[in-house]
Design a protein around this motif. Structure first.
Motif, mmCIF file in Angstrom:
data_model
loop_
_atom_site.group_PDB
_atom_site.id
_atom_site.type_symbol
_atom_site.label_atom_id
_atom_site.label_comp_id
_atom_site.label_asym_id
_atom_site.label_seq_id
_atom_site.Cartn_x
_atom_site.Cartn_y
_atom_site.Cartn_z
ATOM 1 N N ASP A 38 45.692 40.022 41.735
ATOM 2 C CA ASP A 38 44.706 39.098 42.284
ATOM 3 C C ASP A 38 43.969 39.742 43.451
ATOM 4 O O ASP A 38 44.527 40.540 44.210
ATOM 5 C CB ASP A 38 45.381 37.813 42.758
ATOM 6 C CG ASP A 38 45.980 37.022 41.608
ATOM 7 O OD1 ASP A 38 45.390 37.067 40.508
ATOM 8 O OD2 ASP A 38 47.031 36.387 41.797
ATOM 9 N N GLY A 39 42.705 39.384 43.595
ATOM 10 C CA GLY A 39 41.963 39.788 44.777
ATOM 11 C C GLY A 39 41.177 41.071 44.652
ATOM 12 O O GLY A 39 40.416 41.421 45.557
ATOM 13 N N LEU A 70 45.146 42.832 50.095
ATOM 14 C CA LEU A 70 46.097 42.973 48.991
ATOM 15 C C LEU A 70 47.512 42.838 49.536
ATOM 16 O O LEU A 70 47.874 43.500 50.518
ATOM 17 C CB LEU A 70 45.907 44.341 48.326
ATOM 18 C CG LEU A 70 46.232 44.459 46.845
ATOM 19 C CD1 LEU A 70 45.348 43.531 46.027
ATOM 20 C CD2 LEU A 70 46.050 45.892 46.368
ATOM 21 N N SER A 71 48.302 41.983 48.913
ATOM 22 C CA SER A 71 49.678 41.784 49.370
ATOM 23 C C SER A 71 50.502 43.037 49.104
ATOM 24 O O SER A 71 50.160 43.867 48.267
ATOM 25 C CB SER A 71 50.312 40.589 48.659
ATOM 26 O OG SER A 71 50.534 40.890 47.295
ATOM 27 N N VAL A 116 38.353 44.634 47.619
ATOM 28 C CA VAL A 116 39.184 43.433 47.590
ATOM 29 C C VAL A 116 38.437 42.258 48.197
ATOM 30 O O VAL A 116 37.625 42.412 49.107
ATOM 31 C CB VAL A 116 40.524 43.651 48.338
ATOM 32 C CG1 VAL A 116 41.364 44.714 47.650
ATOM 33 C CG2 VAL A 116 40.286 44.030 49.788
ATOM 34 N N GLN A 117 38.741 41.081 47.641
ATOM 35 C CA GLN A 117 38.163 39.855 48.188
ATOM 36 C C GLN A 117 38.989 39.363 49.369
ATOM 37 O O GLN A 117 38.488 38.716 50.271
ATOM 38 C CB GLN A 117 38.103 38.785 47.097
ATOM 39 C CG GLN A 117 37.181 39.172 45.950
ATOM 40 C CD GLN A 117 37.364 38.283 44.739
ATOM 41 O OE1 GLN A 117 38.467 37.815 44.477
ATOM 42 N NE2 GLN A 117 36.304 38.072 43.990
ATOM 43 N N SER A 118 40.278 39.661 49.337
ATOM 44 C CA SER A 118 41.172 39.348 50.448
ATOM 45 C C SER A 118 42.214 40.458 50.499
ATOM 46 O O SER A 118 42.374 41.214 49.543
ATOM 47 C CB SER A 118 41.849 37.982 50.234
ATOM 48 O OG SER A 118 42.548 37.960 48.998
ATOM 49 N N SER A 129 38.147 42.995 43.225
ATOM 50 C CA SER A 129 36.873 42.685 42.570
ATOM 51 C C SER A 129 36.287 43.892 41.857
ATOM 52 O O SER A 129 35.452 43.739 40.968
ATOM 53 C CB SER A 129 35.865 42.145 43.586
ATOM 54 O OG SER A 129 35.619 43.106 44.591
ATOM 55 N N ASP A 139 51.471 43.194 45.495
ATOM 56 C CA ASP A 139 50.426 43.690 44.606
ATOM 57 C C ASP A 139 50.243 45.201 44.753
ATOM 58 O O ASP A 139 49.968 45.904 43.776
ATOM 59 C CB ASP A 139 49.109 42.973 44.882
ATOM 60 C CG ASP A 139 49.060 41.596 44.240
ATOM 61 O OD1 ASP A 139 48.175 40.802 44.618
ATOM 62 O OD2 ASP A 139 49.890 41.322 43.352
#
Length: 457
Positions: free
Chosen positions: A384-385, A409-410, A405-407, A387, A413
């Motif tokens: 997720d995140g 990255l954990s 990345v949109q936010s 783009s 991830d």
């Protein structure tokens, strides 16, 4: 669940892996080809090959009107768009009226995907794609569209001399065993479709003798897969100074742009014409090459347009509209690829034949032991995140992974990305993950998800 199944598969002996592949193959076979609906679709596909321009126009105009009406009544995104632009299905009664609809960009679909579905029915299947820019997207597909897409490939193969159920050797992105395991066999059998799945991740000069012997033993009627993988196989024959002891009736390529130098090598080695086809994960168009090399767009699955782009008089943007997928309809969807039309086979923006299609044009990364890995976008699936993403090999044993990345990255991830990359490359590379604000395009505006920036020895 998927991870657990994969873990069981990789821990199983080869004979059991073959059984698991075939069991999954039978499940897919039932989903793709069974039931009266598939038979009806297959018959219509065959009939549509002989339609004249008037019959195509009549069919597409009627279906377009119906899809637009469905969108106005059931799809939140289009309800809003139609209200803003004053659009009603009665304004769309022929294919030339399609320009009255707004263009849909991929980013808009990704940001508002929940607004493109109607909630009254469940999807027949979910299509997960990372896209050519590494952007993940989940698409909902109805039964008619999915089975039509399957029927169109069957028809393409039959047209080029491969009957349904004939032996197929597939060279694509399937990981039949871990990339670190360089012990043969490097293929698994899907008995449901008489298909042998060859790994394109394990092929090099040392393993080629096994591939050669297995292909000679299997005697496939068709080679199908990525152009880069089949070209790599053909190159191994050339460099070894040997010829295949089988003669395929057809070689079918897909998923990547087929380059002319690749075509020349493949056709020279196997003595067989390459018949490329272009389809999309969104199931909005299907274009298969005929015996003259022209891409013929099937009229059943969608309407295709070419729109001019600044600075290029020949290559134009590919825009496609579904005529079947009422579960998640995409109208005038910008595919992000370009193409050139056969000049005498179009009406306005709408086209029915294409001269060339300029899809993904990627390099490959090469492992220290000589394995070439082209499609690497699988490593971003499920994250997720992200783009946009790009992999650059800048040293024989090092790659840079650029991500937008949109936010943030954990850590989980990031570890998943590291694990995915290692699994695809056999742990042969060090890598660096760089978060960037933009990824440059090439001179032709095309995005390249894989770049090799080291000189050959």
């Amino acid at each position: 669940m998927k991870g657990m199944i994969e873990a069981i598969y990789y821990r199983s002996p080869v004979f059991l892996q073959n059984l698991l592949v075939s069991a999954y193959g039978y499940k897919l076979y039932h989903k793709r080809y069974s039931g009266p609906l598939y038979s009806e679709i297959m018959e219509k596909v065959r009939l549509s090959r002989s339609w004249n321009s008037e019959e195509i126009e009549a069919y597409q105009s009627e279906r377009l009107h119906e899809v637009v009406k469905h969108c106005r009544l059931n799809i939140p995104y289009y309800q809003q768009q139609f209200a803003e632009h004053g659009i009603h299905e009665n304004d769309i009664t022929s294919t030339e009226h399609i320009t009255r609809l707004p263009i849909l960009e991929k980013q808009k679909l990704k940001e508002h995907s929940q607004l493109f579905t109607e909630s009254s029915t469940k999807p027949f299947m979910l299509q997960h794609t990372s896209g050519s820019t590494g952007t993940p997207l989940t698409l909902m597909v109805n039964e008619e569209t999915y089975k039509l897409a399957m029927a169109l490939l069957v028809d393409h193969e039959e047209t080029h001399g491969v009957p349904f159920g004939a032996k197929r050797a597939t060279f694509a992105g399937r990981m039949v065993q871990p990339a670190t395991d360089m012990t043969p066999p490097f293929a698994r059998m899907n008995r449901a479709e008489n298909q042998k799945l060859f790994s394109s991740y394990h092929l090099n000069s040392q393993t080629f003798p096994w591939y050669r012997a297995e292909l000679d033993r299997f005697q496939p009627a068709e080679l199908i897969g990525y152009p880069s993988a089949i070209c790599d196989l053909a190159t191994q024959y050339r460099e070894a100074g040997v010829s295949p002891a089988f003669r395929p009736a057809a070689i079918v390529t897909n998923s990547e742009t087929l380059l002319e130098w690749q075509r020349a090598i493949i056709e020279d080695v196997f003595g067989c014409m390459v018949s490329d086809y272009y389809g999309t994960a969104e199931y909005v168009l299907f274009a298969g090459q005929d015996k003259n090399g022209i891409y013929r767009l099937n009229p059943l699955i969608g309407i295709t347009e070419l729109l001019a782009q600044p600075g290029d008089s020949e290559a134009k943007r590919l825009i496609a509209t579904t005529l079947t997928n009422t579960k998640m309809p995409l109208l005038r969807y910008d595919l992000g690829d370009t193409a050139e039309s056969q000049s005498e086979h179009h009406s306005g923006n709408v086209v029915h034949q294409l001269k060339t299609i300029n899809g993904r044009v990627d390099d490959y990364i090469e492992t220290p032991d000589g394995r070439k890995i082209g499609r690497i976008d699988h490593i971003f699936k499920g994250l997720d995140g992200i783009s946009e993403a790009q992999v650059i090999q800048n040293a024989p044993d090092h790659c840079i992974i650029k991500i937008i990345v949109q936010s943030a990255l954990s850590e989980m991830d990031r570890e998943a990305l590291k694990t995915n990359f290692s699994a695809r490359t056999g742990g042969a590379f060090r890598h660096t993950v760089e978060t960037v604000s933009s990824i440059p395009r090439g001179p032709n505006g095309k995005f390249k998800s894989v770049i090799r920036n080291i000189s050959p020895d």
